[in-house]
Design a protein around this motif. Structure first.
Motif, short mmCIF file in Angstrom:
data_model
loop_
_atom_site.label_atom_id
_atom_site.label_comp_id
_atom_site.label_asym_id
_atom_site.label_seq_id
_atom_site.Cartn_x
_atom_site.Cartn_y
_atom_site.Cartn_z
N ALA A 205 8.95 -2.78 35.90
CA ALA A 205 7.73 -3.58 36.10
C ALA A 205 6.90 -3.15 37.31
N ASN A 206 7.53 -2.46 38.27
CA ASN A 206 6.79 -2.08 39.48
C ASN A 206 5.83 -0.94 39.17
N ARG A 207 4.55 -1.26 39.16
CA ARG A 207 3.53 -0.27 38.78
C ARG A 207 2.33 -0.31 39.71
N GLN B 190 15.83 6.09 46.58
CA GLN B 190 14.40 6.47 46.59
C GLN B 190 13.55 5.37 45.97
N HIS B 191 12.51 4.98 46.71
CA HIS B 191 11.59 3.94 46.24
C HIS B 191 10.16 4.26 46.64
N THR B 192 9.23 3.50 46.01
CA THR B 192 7.88 3.40 46.55
C THR B 192 7.61 1.91 46.71
N ASN B 193 6.70 1.59 47.59
CA ASN B 193 6.55 0.24 48.10
C ASN B 193 5.39 -0.51 47.46
N GLY C 281 15.52 4.50 42.43
CA GLY C 281 15.48 3.04 42.30
C GLY C 281 14.97 2.59 40.92
N HIS C 282 15.39 1.35 40.55
CA HIS C 282 14.88 0.70 39.32
C HIS C 282 15.25 1.48 38.05
N GLY C 283 14.46 1.31 36.98
CA GLY C 283 14.71 2.00 35.71
C GLY C 283 15.34 1.10 34.66
N ILE D 167 4.34 4.34 37.59
CA ILE D 167 5.52 3.50 37.40
C ILE D 167 6.58 3.94 38.40
N GLU D 168 6.99 2.99 39.27
CA GLU D 168 7.93 3.35 40.35
C GLU D 168 9.21 3.99 39.80
N ALA D 169 9.79 3.40 38.74
CA ALA D 169 11.06 3.91 38.19
C ALA D 169 10.96 5.39 37.83
ZN LIG Z 1 11.62 -0.17 44.67
#
Ligand SMILES: [Zn+2]
Length: 214
Positions: free
Chosen positions: A16-18, A76-79, A9-11, A24-26
Protein backbone atom coordinates in the motif's frame (compact mmCIF):
# COMPACT_ATOMS: atom_id res chain seq x y z
CA UNK A 1 33.29 -14.28 3.91
CA UNK A 2 31.44 -11.36 5.49
CA UNK A 3 27.75 -12.28 5.78
CA UNK A 4 25.19 -9.57 5.04
CA UNK A 5 21.42 -10.00 5.32
CA UNK A 6 19.41 -7.46 3.30
CA UNK A 7 15.71 -7.08 3.99
CA UNK A 8 13.58 -5.44 1.28
CA UNK A 9 10.74 -3.94 3.35
CA UNK A 10 7.03 -4.73 2.81
CA UNK A 11 5.80 -6.80 -0.18
CA UNK A 12 3.13 -9.42 -0.80
CA UNK A 13 -0.13 -8.30 0.83
CA UNK A 14 1.72 -5.20 2.07
CA UNK A 15 2.00 -3.05 -1.08
CA UNK A 16 0.00 0.00 0.00
CA UNK A 17 2.92 2.41 0.52
CA UNK A 18 3.01 4.40 -2.72
CA UNK A 19 4.00 7.76 -4.08
CA UNK A 20 1.59 10.13 -5.87
CA UNK A 21 2.98 9.18 -9.30
CA UNK A 22 2.90 5.41 -8.84
CA UNK A 23 6.15 4.50 -7.05
CA UNK A 24 5.55 1.41 -4.88
CA UNK A 25 7.84 1.10 -1.85
CA UNK A 26 7.78 -2.74 -1.84
CA UNK A 27 9.13 -2.83 -5.43
CA UNK A 28 11.57 0.10 -5.13
CA UNK A 29 13.30 -1.32 -2.06
CA UNK A 30 13.47 -4.80 -3.65
CA UNK A 31 15.38 -3.23 -6.56
CA UNK A 32 17.73 -1.37 -4.20
CA UNK A 33 18.32 -4.64 -2.30
CA UNK A 34 19.11 -6.62 -5.45
CA UNK A 35 21.49 -3.93 -6.70
CA UNK A 36 23.21 -3.86 -3.31
CA UNK A 37 23.57 -7.66 -3.29
CA UNK A 38 25.18 -7.50 -6.75
CA UNK A 39 27.55 -4.67 -5.74
CA UNK A 40 28.72 -6.47 -2.61
CA UNK A 41 29.10 -9.85 -4.34
CA UNK A 42 31.27 -8.29 -7.07
CA UNK A 43 34.03 -7.87 -4.49
CA UNK A 44 34.13 -11.61 -3.78
CA UNK A 45 34.26 -10.84 -0.04
CA UNK A 46 30.58 -10.93 0.87
CA UNK A 47 27.94 -13.61 1.16
CA UNK A 48 24.57 -11.86 0.80
CA UNK A 49 21.10 -13.11 1.68
CA UNK A 50 17.84 -11.34 0.78
CA UNK A 51 15.01 -11.98 3.26
CA UNK A 52 12.66 -11.89 0.27
CA UNK A 53 14.16 -12.09 -3.25
CA UNK A 54 10.65 -11.72 -4.74
CA UNK A 55 7.39 -9.94 -3.94
CA UNK A 56 6.29 -11.92 -0.89
CA UNK A 57 4.47 -11.49 2.42
CA UNK A 58 6.73 -11.75 5.48
CA UNK A 59 6.28 -10.72 9.11
CA UNK A 60 8.73 -8.37 10.77
CA UNK A 61 9.89 -11.05 13.22
CA UNK A 62 10.43 -13.57 10.39
CA UNK A 63 12.66 -11.01 8.67
CA UNK A 64 14.59 -10.11 11.81
CA UNK A 65 15.19 -13.76 12.69
CA UNK A 66 16.91 -14.29 9.35
CA UNK A 67 19.75 -12.09 10.68
CA UNK A 68 20.89 -15.04 12.83
CA UNK A 69 24.53 -15.83 12.05
CA UNK A 70 24.92 -12.72 9.86
CA UNK A 71 27.43 -9.94 10.42
CA UNK A 72 25.09 -7.15 9.34
CA UNK A 73 21.34 -6.77 8.78
CA UNK A 74 19.92 -3.93 6.69
CA UNK A 75 16.21 -3.36 6.20
CA UNK A 76 15.64 -1.23 3.09
CA UNK A 77 12.78 1.28 3.05
CA UNK A 78 11.59 4.56 1.67
CA UNK A 79 9.79 7.02 3.89
CA UNK A 80 6.46 8.84 3.99
CA UNK A 81 5.06 11.59 6.18
CA UNK A 82 2.96 14.50 4.96
CA UNK A 83 4.07 14.80 1.35
CA UNK A 84 6.42 17.68 2.19
CA UNK A 85 9.07 16.09 4.39
CA UNK A 86 12.23 14.92 2.68
CA UNK A 87 15.70 13.48 3.15
CA UNK A 88 17.55 10.34 4.16
CA UNK A 89 17.49 8.78 7.62
CA UNK A 90 19.20 5.65 8.96
CA UNK A 91 18.05 3.94 12.17
CA UNK A 92 20.35 1.80 14.31
CA UNK A 93 19.69 -0.21 17.46
CA UNK A 94 19.36 1.23 20.98
CA UNK A 95 21.58 -1.67 22.09
CA UNK A 96 24.32 -1.07 19.47
CA UNK A 97 25.38 2.55 20.03
CA UNK A 98 28.70 2.02 18.25
CA UNK A 99 26.72 1.68 14.99
CA UNK A 100 25.98 5.40 15.05
CA UNK A 101 29.12 6.17 13.06
CA UNK A 102 28.39 3.89 10.10
CA UNK A 103 24.69 4.89 10.21
CA UNK A 104 25.79 8.54 9.87
CA UNK A 105 28.04 7.64 6.95
CA UNK A 106 25.27 5.71 5.17
CA UNK A 107 22.79 8.55 5.60
CA UNK A 108 25.27 11.20 4.41
CA UNK A 109 26.35 9.16 1.37
CA UNK A 110 22.79 8.40 0.22
CA UNK A 111 21.54 11.96 0.72
CA UNK A 112 24.52 13.38 -1.14
CA UNK A 113 24.17 11.02 -4.09
CA UNK A 114 20.47 11.92 -4.41
CA UNK A 115 21.01 15.62 -3.69
CA UNK A 116 18.47 15.62 -0.83
CA UNK A 117 18.71 16.62 2.83
CA UNK A 118 20.49 14.46 5.39
CA UNK A 119 18.46 13.66 8.51
CA UNK A 120 21.30 11.49 9.76
CA UNK A 121 21.51 8.55 12.15
CA UNK A 122 18.75 7.99 14.68
CA UNK A 123 17.62 5.51 17.29
CA UNK A 124 13.97 5.00 18.21
CA UNK A 125 13.34 3.50 21.60
CA UNK A 126 10.10 1.69 22.45
CA UNK A 127 7.90 3.72 24.81
CA UNK A 128 6.18 0.56 26.00
CA UNK A 129 9.43 -1.33 26.65
CA UNK A 130 12.17 1.17 27.58
CA UNK A 131 15.62 -0.03 26.57
CA UNK A 132 14.18 -1.96 23.60
CA UNK A 133 13.96 -0.83 20.00
CA UNK A 134 10.66 0.59 18.72
CA UNK A 135 11.09 -1.10 15.34
CA UNK A 136 10.33 -4.82 15.53
CA UNK A 137 12.70 -5.73 12.72
CA UNK A 138 15.65 -3.98 14.45
CA UNK A 139 14.68 -5.41 17.85
CA UNK A 140 14.42 -8.98 16.51
CA UNK A 141 17.64 -8.89 14.48
CA UNK A 142 19.58 -7.42 17.41
CA UNK A 143 18.08 -9.84 19.96
CA UNK A 144 19.09 -12.79 17.78
CA UNK A 145 22.71 -11.68 17.99
CA UNK A 146 23.38 -9.74 14.80
CA UNK A 147 26.11 -7.19 15.68
CA UNK A 148 25.16 -4.43 13.17
CA UNK A 149 21.50 -3.69 12.46
CA UNK A 150 19.99 -0.86 10.39
CA UNK A 151 16.83 0.43 8.79
CA UNK A 152 17.66 2.68 5.86
CA UNK A 153 14.98 5.12 4.70
CA UNK A 154 16.68 6.40 1.55
CA UNK A 155 14.16 9.15 0.63
CA UNK A 156 10.49 10.15 1.05
CA UNK A 157 8.32 8.57 -1.64
CA UNK A 158 5.29 10.75 -0.78
CA UNK A 159 7.33 13.87 -1.55
CA UNK A 160 6.85 14.45 -5.32
CA UNK A 161 10.43 15.67 -5.90
CA UNK A 162 11.93 12.68 -4.11
CA UNK A 163 9.45 10.24 -5.67
CA UNK A 164 10.66 11.46 -9.09
CA UNK A 165 14.19 10.38 -8.08
CA UNK A 166 12.96 6.98 -6.83
CA UNK A 167 11.08 6.31 -10.08
CA UNK A 168 14.41 6.17 -11.95
CA UNK A 169 16.19 2.83 -11.75
CA UNK A 170 19.57 4.52 -12.18
CA UNK A 171 18.98 6.36 -8.88
CA UNK A 172 18.03 3.13 -7.09
CA UNK A 173 21.30 1.71 -8.41
CA UNK A 174 23.21 4.77 -7.16
CA UNK A 175 21.64 4.34 -3.71
CA UNK A 176 22.89 0.74 -3.68
CA UNK A 177 26.35 1.69 -4.92
CA UNK A 178 26.96 4.28 -2.20
CA UNK A 179 25.64 1.90 0.45
CA UNK A 180 28.07 -0.74 -0.86
CA UNK A 181 30.89 1.80 -0.73
CA UNK A 182 30.25 2.63 2.93
CA UNK A 183 29.86 -1.07 3.86
CA UNK A 184 33.11 -1.94 2.06
CA UNK A 185 34.96 0.88 3.86
CA UNK A 186 33.56 -0.33 7.19
CA UNK A 187 34.92 -3.85 6.61
CA UNK A 188 38.13 -2.69 4.89
CA UNK A 189 37.15 -4.35 1.60
CA UNK A 190 38.20 -2.59 -1.59
CA UNK A 191 35.43 -2.04 -4.11
CA UNK A 192 36.49 -3.32 -7.48
CA UNK A 193 36.58 -0.48 -9.96
CA UNK A 194 36.30 -2.30 -13.29
CA UNK A 195 36.83 0.85 -15.34
CA UNK A 196 40.15 1.56 -13.62
CA UNK A 197 41.19 -2.09 -13.91
CA UNK A 198 40.45 -2.05 -17.64
CA UNK A 199 42.47 1.16 -18.17
CA UNK A 200 45.44 -0.33 -16.32
CA UNK A 201 45.20 -3.52 -18.36
CA UNK A 202 45.14 -1.61 -21.65
CA UNK A 203 48.19 0.48 -20.71
CA UNK A 204 50.07 -2.65 -19.56
CA UNK A 205 49.41 -4.32 -22.92
CA UNK A 206 50.59 -1.19 -24.78
CA UNK A 207 53.82 -1.22 -22.75
CA UNK A 208 54.38 -4.89 -23.54
CA UNK A 209 53.85 -4.25 -27.22
CA UNK A 210 56.45 -1.44 -27.08
CA UNK A 211 58.96 -3.55 -25.17
CA UNK A 212 58.68 -6.58 -27.42
CA UNK A 213 58.10 -4.49 -30.51
CA UNK A 214 55.37 -6.79 -31.81
ZN1 LIG B 1 8.74 1.04 4.77
Amino acid sequence: MIKICIDPGHGGIDRANRGPKGYIEADGVLKISKYLKAELEKTGQFEVLLTRPIDATMSLTERGKMAKGYDMFISQHTNAFNGKAGGTVVFYSVDLPQDKEIAEKLSKAISETLGISNRGAKIRESEKYPGEDYYTVIDTAQDIGCPHVFIIESAFHDNPAEEALLLKDENLQKIAQVQAKVICEFYGVSLINYEEKYKTLVSDIKKLIEVYNV
